[in-house]
Design a protein around this motif. Structure first.
Motif, PDB file in Angstrom:
ATOM      1  N   GLY A  73      15.964  12.386  12.732  1.00 35.48           N
ATOM      2  CA  GLY A  73      14.862  13.326  12.871  1.00 35.48           C
ATOM      3  C   GLY A  73      15.123  14.470  13.824  1.00 35.48           C
ATOM      4  N   VAL A  74      16.409  14.762  14.078  1.00 37.62           N
ATOM      5  CA  VAL A  74      16.738  15.885  14.946  1.00 37.62           C
ATOM      6  C   VAL A  74      16.498  17.192  14.197  1.00 37.62           C
ATOM      7  CG1 VAL A  74      18.579  17.056  16.197  1.00 37.62           C
ATOM      8  CG2 VAL A  74      18.435  14.569  16.244  1.00 37.62           C
ATOM      9  N   THR A  75      15.757  18.109  14.830  1.00 34.65           N
ATOM     10  CA  THR A  75      15.519  19.434  14.271  1.00 34.65           C
ATOM     11  C   THR A  75      16.524  20.397  14.875  1.00 34.65           C
ATOM     12  OG1 THR A  75      13.147  19.011  14.049  1.00 34.65           O
ATOM     13  CG2 THR A  75      13.854  21.305  14.005  1.00 34.65           C
ATOM     14  N   LYS A  76      17.340  21.015  14.030  1.00 33.15           N
ATOM     15  CA  LYS A  76      18.394  21.913  14.490  1.00 33.15           C
ATOM     16  C   LYS A  76      17.933  23.358  14.363  1.00 33.15           C
ATOM     17  CE  LYS A  76      23.227  23.113  13.505  1.00 33.15           C
ATOM     18  NZ  LYS A  76      24.392  22.812  12.635  1.00 33.15           N
ATOM     19  N   ILE A  77      18.085  24.125  15.449  1.00 30.87           N
ATOM     20  CA  ILE A  77      17.753  25.550  15.446  1.00 30.87           C
ATOM     21  C   ILE A  77      19.012  26.327  15.804  1.00 30.87           C
ATOM     22  CG2 ILE A  77      16.368  27.377  16.499  1.00 30.87           C
ATOM     23  CD1 ILE A  77      14.177  25.384  16.974  1.00 30.87           C
ATOM     24  N   SER A  78      19.509  27.114  14.855  1.00 26.13           N
ATOM     25  CA  SER A  78      20.704  27.923  15.092  1.00 26.13           C
ATOM     26  C   SER A  78      20.309  29.241  15.741  1.00 26.13           C
ATOM     27  CB  SER A  78      21.429  28.197  13.771  1.00 26.13           C
ATOM     28  OG  SER A  78      21.927  26.989  13.227  1.00 26.13           O
ATOM     29  N   LEU A  79      21.108  29.661  16.724  1.00 27.60           N
ATOM     30  CA  LEU A  79      20.861  30.913  17.446  1.00 27.60           C
ATOM     31  C   LEU A  79      22.142  31.747  17.409  1.00 27.60           C
ATOM     32  CD1 LEU A  79      19.051  29.287  20.505  1.00 27.60           C
ATOM     33  CD2 LEU A  79      17.947  30.504  18.607  1.00 27.60           C
ATOM     34  N   PRO A  80      22.507  32.248  16.218  1.00 33.28           N
ATOM     35  CA  PRO A  80      23.782  32.966  16.077  1.00 33.28           C
ATOM     36  C   PRO A  80      23.810  34.256  16.892  1.00 33.28           C
ATOM     37  CG  PRO A  80      22.424  33.234  14.116  1.00 33.28           C
ATOM     38  CD  PRO A  80      21.737  32.224  14.963  1.00 33.28           C
ATOM     39  N   GLY A  81      24.942  34.490  17.547  1.00 35.28           N
ATOM     40  CA  GLY A  81      25.119  35.713  18.322  1.00 35.28           C
ATOM     41  C   GLY A  81      24.348  35.731  19.625  1.00 35.28           C
ATOM     42  N   MET A  82      23.764  34.605  20.009  1.00 36.48           N
ATOM     43  CA  MET A  82      22.879  34.581  21.172  1.00 36.48           C
ATOM     44  C   MET A  82      23.442  33.758  22.321  1.00 36.48           C
ATOM     45  SD  MET A  82      19.124  34.187  19.394  1.00 36.48           S
ATOM     46  CE  MET A  82      18.825  34.902  17.758  1.00 36.48           C
ATOM     47  N   THR A  83      22.936  34.085  23.518  1.00 34.75           N
ATOM     48  CA  THR A  83      23.194  33.306  24.725  1.00 34.75           C
ATOM     49  C   THR A  83      21.922  32.556  25.079  1.00 34.75           C
ATOM     50  OG1 THR A  83      24.763  34.957  25.561  1.00 34.75           O
ATOM     51  CG2 THR A  83      23.825  33.410  27.163  1.00 34.75           C
ATOM     52  N   LEU A  84      22.021  31.243  25.199  1.00 34.93           N
ATOM     53  CA  LEU A  84      20.897  30.430  25.659  1.00 34.93           C
ATOM     54  C   LEU A  84      21.015  30.286  27.171  1.00 34.93           C
ATOM     55  CD1 LEU A  84      18.484  28.665  24.548  1.00 34.93           C
ATOM     56  CD2 LEU A  84      20.045  26.718  24.818  1.00 34.93           C
ATOM     57  N   MET A  85      19.910  30.454  27.878  1.00 36.31           N
ATOM     58  CA  MET A  85      19.941  30.377  29.333  1.00 36.31           C
ATOM     59  C   MET A  85      18.599  29.887  29.862  1.00 36.31           C
ATOM     60  SD  MET A  85      19.856  34.479  30.250  1.00 36.31           S
ATOM     61  CE  MET A  85      19.297  34.275  31.949  1.00 36.31           C
ATOM     62  N   PRO A  86      18.551  29.483  31.128  1.00 34.91           N
ATOM     63  CA  PRO A  86      17.257  29.086  31.680  1.00 34.91           C
ATOM     64  C   PRO A  86      16.287  30.256  31.666  1.00 34.91           C
ATOM     65  CG  PRO A  86      19.074  28.459  33.139  1.00 34.91           C
ATOM     66  CD  PRO A  86      19.641  29.381  32.113  1.00 34.91           C
ATOM     67  N   GLY A  87      14.992  29.942  31.573  1.00 32.26           N
ATOM     68  CA  GLY A  87      13.990  30.991  31.687  1.00 32.26           C
ATOM     69  C   GLY A  87      14.157  31.745  32.995  1.00 32.26           C
ATOM     70  N   ILE A  88      13.888  33.042  32.958  1.00 29.30           N
ATOM     71  CA  ILE A  88      14.052  33.878  34.141  1.00 29.30           C
ATOM     72  C   ILE A  88      12.956  33.565  35.160  1.00 29.30           C
ATOM     73  CG2 ILE A  88      14.081  36.261  34.986  1.00 29.30           C
ATOM     74  CD1 ILE A  88      15.074  37.038  32.135  1.00 29.30           C
ATOM     75  N   ILE A  89      13.342  33.511  36.420  1.00 30.49           N
ATOM     76  CA  ILE A  89      12.406  33.287  37.518  1.00 30.49           C
ATOM     77  C   ILE A  89      12.241  34.606  38.269  1.00 30.49           C
ATOM     78  CG2 ILE A  89      11.948  31.985  39.625  1.00 30.49           C
ATOM     79  CD1 ILE A  89      13.727  29.742  38.463  1.00 30.49           C
ATOM     80  N   GLU A  90      11.104  35.232  38.080  1.00 29.01           N
ATOM     81  CA  GLU A  90      10.800  36.510  38.744  1.00 29.01           C
ATOM     82  C   GLU A  90      10.372  36.238  40.183  1.00 29.01           C
ATOM     83  OE1 GLU A  90      10.213  39.894  40.152  1.00 29.01           O
ATOM     84  OE2 GLU A  90      10.535  40.133  37.980  1.00 29.01           O
ATOM     85  N   GLY A  91      11.027  36.916  41.127  1.00 26.05           N
ATOM     86  CA  GLY A  91      10.804  36.603  42.533  1.00 26.05           C
ATOM     87  C   GLY A  91       9.802  37.461  43.266  1.00 26.05           C
ATOM     88  N   HIS A  92       9.443  38.633  42.735  1.00 30.23           N
ATOM     89  CA  HIS A  92       8.474  39.494  43.428  1.00 30.23           C
ATOM     90  C   HIS A  92       7.685  40.276  42.388  1.00 30.23           C
ATOM     91  CE1 HIS A  92       7.466  41.938  47.230  1.00 30.23           C
ATOM     92  NE2 HIS A  92       6.675  42.392  46.260  1.00 30.23           N
ATOM     93  N   SER A  93       6.454  39.858  42.174  1.00 28.90           N
ATOM     94  CA  SER A  93       5.609  40.513  41.182  1.00 28.90           C
ATOM     95  C   SER A  93       4.196  40.658  41.732  1.00 28.90           C
ATOM     96  CB  SER A  93       5.557  39.690  39.887  1.00 28.90           C
ATOM     97  OG  SER A  93       4.854  38.476  40.123  1.00 28.90           O
ATOM     98  N   HIS A  94       3.423  41.502  41.049  1.00 32.13           N
ATOM     99  CA  HIS A  94       1.991  41.641  41.331  1.00 32.13           C
ATOM    100  C   HIS A  94       1.278  41.714  39.987  1.00 32.13           C
ATOM    101  CE1 HIS A  94       2.404  42.271  45.679  1.00 32.13           C
ATOM    102  NE2 HIS A  94       3.468  42.999  45.388  1.00 32.13           N
ATOM    103  N   LEU A  95       0.829  40.575  39.502  1.00 31.34           N
ATOM    104  CA  LEU A  95       0.173  40.535  38.194  1.00 31.34           C
ATOM    105  C   LEU A  95      -1.114  41.353  38.167  1.00 31.34           C
ATOM    106  CD1 LEU A  95       0.606  36.820  37.073  1.00 31.34           C
ATOM    107  CD2 LEU A  95       1.447  38.842  35.877  1.00 31.34           C
ATOM    108  N   LEU A  96      -1.693  41.598  39.327  1.00 30.79           N
ATOM    109  CA  LEU A  96      -2.981  42.303  39.382  1.00 30.79           C
ATOM    110  C   LEU A  96      -2.821  43.794  39.647  1.00 30.79           C
ATOM    111  CD1 LEU A  96      -4.865  39.539  41.332  1.00 30.79           C
ATOM    112  CD2 LEU A  96      -4.987  40.021  38.899  1.00 30.79           C
ATOM    113  N   LEU A  97      -1.586  44.297  39.603  1.00 31.57           N
ATOM    114  CA  LEU A  97      -1.329  45.724  39.692  1.00 31.57           C
ATOM    115  C   LEU A  97      -0.741  46.226  38.385  1.00 31.57           C
ATOM    116  CD1 LEU A  97       0.321  46.109  43.238  1.00 31.57           C
ATOM    117  CD2 LEU A  97      -2.040  46.647  42.591  1.00 31.57           C
ATOM    118  N   HIS A  98      -0.929  47.512  38.132  1.00 34.90           N
ATOM    119  CA  HIS A  98      -0.252  48.158  37.004  1.00 34.90           C
ATOM    120  C   HIS A  98       0.367  49.455  37.506  1.00 34.90           C
ATOM    121  CE1 HIS A  98      -3.749  50.969  36.129  1.00 34.90           C
ATOM    122  NE2 HIS A  98      -4.392  49.985  36.740  1.00 34.90           N
ATOM    123  N   PRO A  99       1.254  50.094  36.726  1.00 33.84           N
ATOM    124  CA  PRO A  99       2.077  51.182  37.252  1.00 33.84           C
ATOM    125  C   PRO A  99       1.281  52.288  37.949  1.00 33.84           C
ATOM    126  CG  PRO A  99       2.921  50.501  35.133  1.00 33.84           C
ATOM    127  CD  PRO A  99       1.639  49.744  35.347  1.00 33.84           C
TER     128      PRO A  99
END
Length: 430
Positions: A73-99
């Motif tokens: 029952g293994v579901t295989k997902i091919s990602l041709p031409g891609m790099t798989l990596m950990p999700g990015i961890i953003e270190g300094h943001s302000h979700l309540l500000l905009h440009p």
């Protein structure tokens, strides 16, 4: 209603989501999922020909295909031409500000209600997640109280989509040292952070903010005392030390906005964990940071954006003095060997364009692979995230796939084709 009618209705509701994502989510509970990209960046090293297995929300295998012992029952997902990596961890943001070229910081604090800013924050959180940011450190609500705490709560409860959040709440400034400013003394205006002075008051403020849900404490170790003036140190060393000790006794920590050598020195010696910005840092100061295990978040993209808002055409004109000085301080930091934190002060520029900081880190002299480490395993270590930032057995399945190889061309990080958070596929494109 039959199964197929249910399926038709649900597919219609989710029409903006790709069918690949829908079926992955629908059948995910049936067994393991095997991701097959061209290469895997595991948070430290790039590997060719690896596969990664997911079961539930955990990584169960990462390595060569021959080593994977999958069950039925293994579901295989091919990602041709891609790099798989950990999700990015953003270190300094302000979700309540905009440009700031849309609305100035003063007007956001003075004229946009916390309700409006929360609504914007929902959009910003989703944009960040779709750009591969699966974890985010938010460095202050900037006048919106504890709205960032409630954004975190609603994301944690699955009400809205967004990255895992670490939030600072209101942040703490020395009385008189923050804005908005420029009003006569009879006018009372809301401020972008909470003011405090004296040992007793700063202790009480740290305790209140942590009790109200802040993940950590942000302090302003220096700032402009009057509009247009150069930054100067704000809190006394004893005040900073008291805040660090108070946070530590509650199982938390302190980070510091600081851009002057003296403001940075006071914060370092007080025991903060990261310095934000560090524009005026000297080699001596950066070496002091390294010696005391204090990391630097240089926020290159914020200054770059602000200069462009002021009229700088970076494609045609020479660099302003602010950019030249930032390049010098960044290279001094690299020379010192201080730990670098990836974080661009996003909110000053558009959420979802977090990649700008990575591009500038490379442009200013850092190697692409080192930048990728900083945005994943290094940030996870600095932020005390023990099960994130790497592709390893037992770690949480926060993963992204990038078209191309960002270790060779950092611009590839703009082309996010897959986003998985906590084992749930949220975006998948060819």
């Amino acid at each position: 209603m039959t199964f197929f009618k249910h399926l038709i209705v649900l597919t219609s509701v989710l029409k903006k989501i790709s069918l690949a994502v829908f079926f992955f989510t629908f059948f995910h509970g049936l067994g393991q999922t095997l991701l097959v990209p061209d290469r895997v960046f595991d948070g430290e090293t790039m590997h060719s020909g690896w596969v990664v297995a997911i079961n539930g929300n955990k990584i169960t295998y990462a390595g060569i295909p021959e080593g994977f012992k999958g069950s039925k029952g293994v579901t295989k997902i091919s990602l041709p031409g891609m790099t798989l990596m950990p999700g990015i961890i953003e270190g300094h943001s302000h979700l309540l500000l905009h440009p700031y070229n849309e609305t100035s910081w003063n007007d956001q604090v003075l004229k946009e209600s916390p309700a409006e800013r929360a609504i914007r924050g929902v959009v910003h959180a989703r944009n960040s997640l779709m750009a591969g940011i699966t974890t985010m450190r938010d460095l202050g609500a900037e006048g919106a109280g504890y709205t960032d705490v409630y954004l975190k709560k609603t994301i944690d409860e699955g009400i809205i989509p967004g990255p895992r959040l670490l939030v600072a709440g209101p942040a703490i400034v020395a009385t008189g040292a923050y804005g908005p400013k420029g009003f006569h003394d009879g006018v009372s205006v809301p401020l972008g952070a909470e003011t405090a002075s004296g040992i007793d008051e700063v202790i009480k403020t740290v305790r209140r903010q942590l009790g109200n849900g802040a993940s950590f404490i942000k302090v302003y170790a220096d700032y402009r005392w009057t509009p247009g003036a150069p930054s100067q140190p704000t809190f006394l060393p004893q005040e900073l030390e008291a805040m660090v000790a108070t946070a530590a006794s509650a199982g938390s920590y302190v980070v510091a906005h600081a851009s002057t050598p003296e403001g940075m020195r006071r914060a370092i010696m007080a025991g903060v964990e990261t310095i934000e910005h560090g524009d005026g840092g000297t080699l001596e100061i950066f070496e002091l940071m390294k010696e005391n295990n204090v990391a630097l978040c240089p926020t290159l993209a914020a200054g770059d954006a602000i200069e462009q808002y002021g009229g700088w055409d970076k494609e045609k004109e020479s660099e302003p003095e602010r950019i030249k000085a930032k390049k010098v301080s960044f290279n001094l930091a690299l020379k010192s060997g201080v730990t670098m934190v990836f974080g661009g002060d996003v909110g000053v520029f558009p959420h979802g364009e977090n990649y700008r900081e990575m591009e500038l880190m490379v442009s200013y002299g850092m190697q692409p692979l080192e930048v990728l480490k900083t945005a994943t395993s290094v940030n996870a270590k600095v932020f005390h995230l023990n099960n994130l930032g790497q592709i390893r057995q037992g770690y949480l399945a926060d993963l992204i796939a990038v078209k191309g190889d960002p270790a060779k061309d950092i611009l590839a990080i703009k082309n996010i084709k897959m986003v998985m958070k906590d084992g749930q596929m949220l975006k998948q494109e060819n």
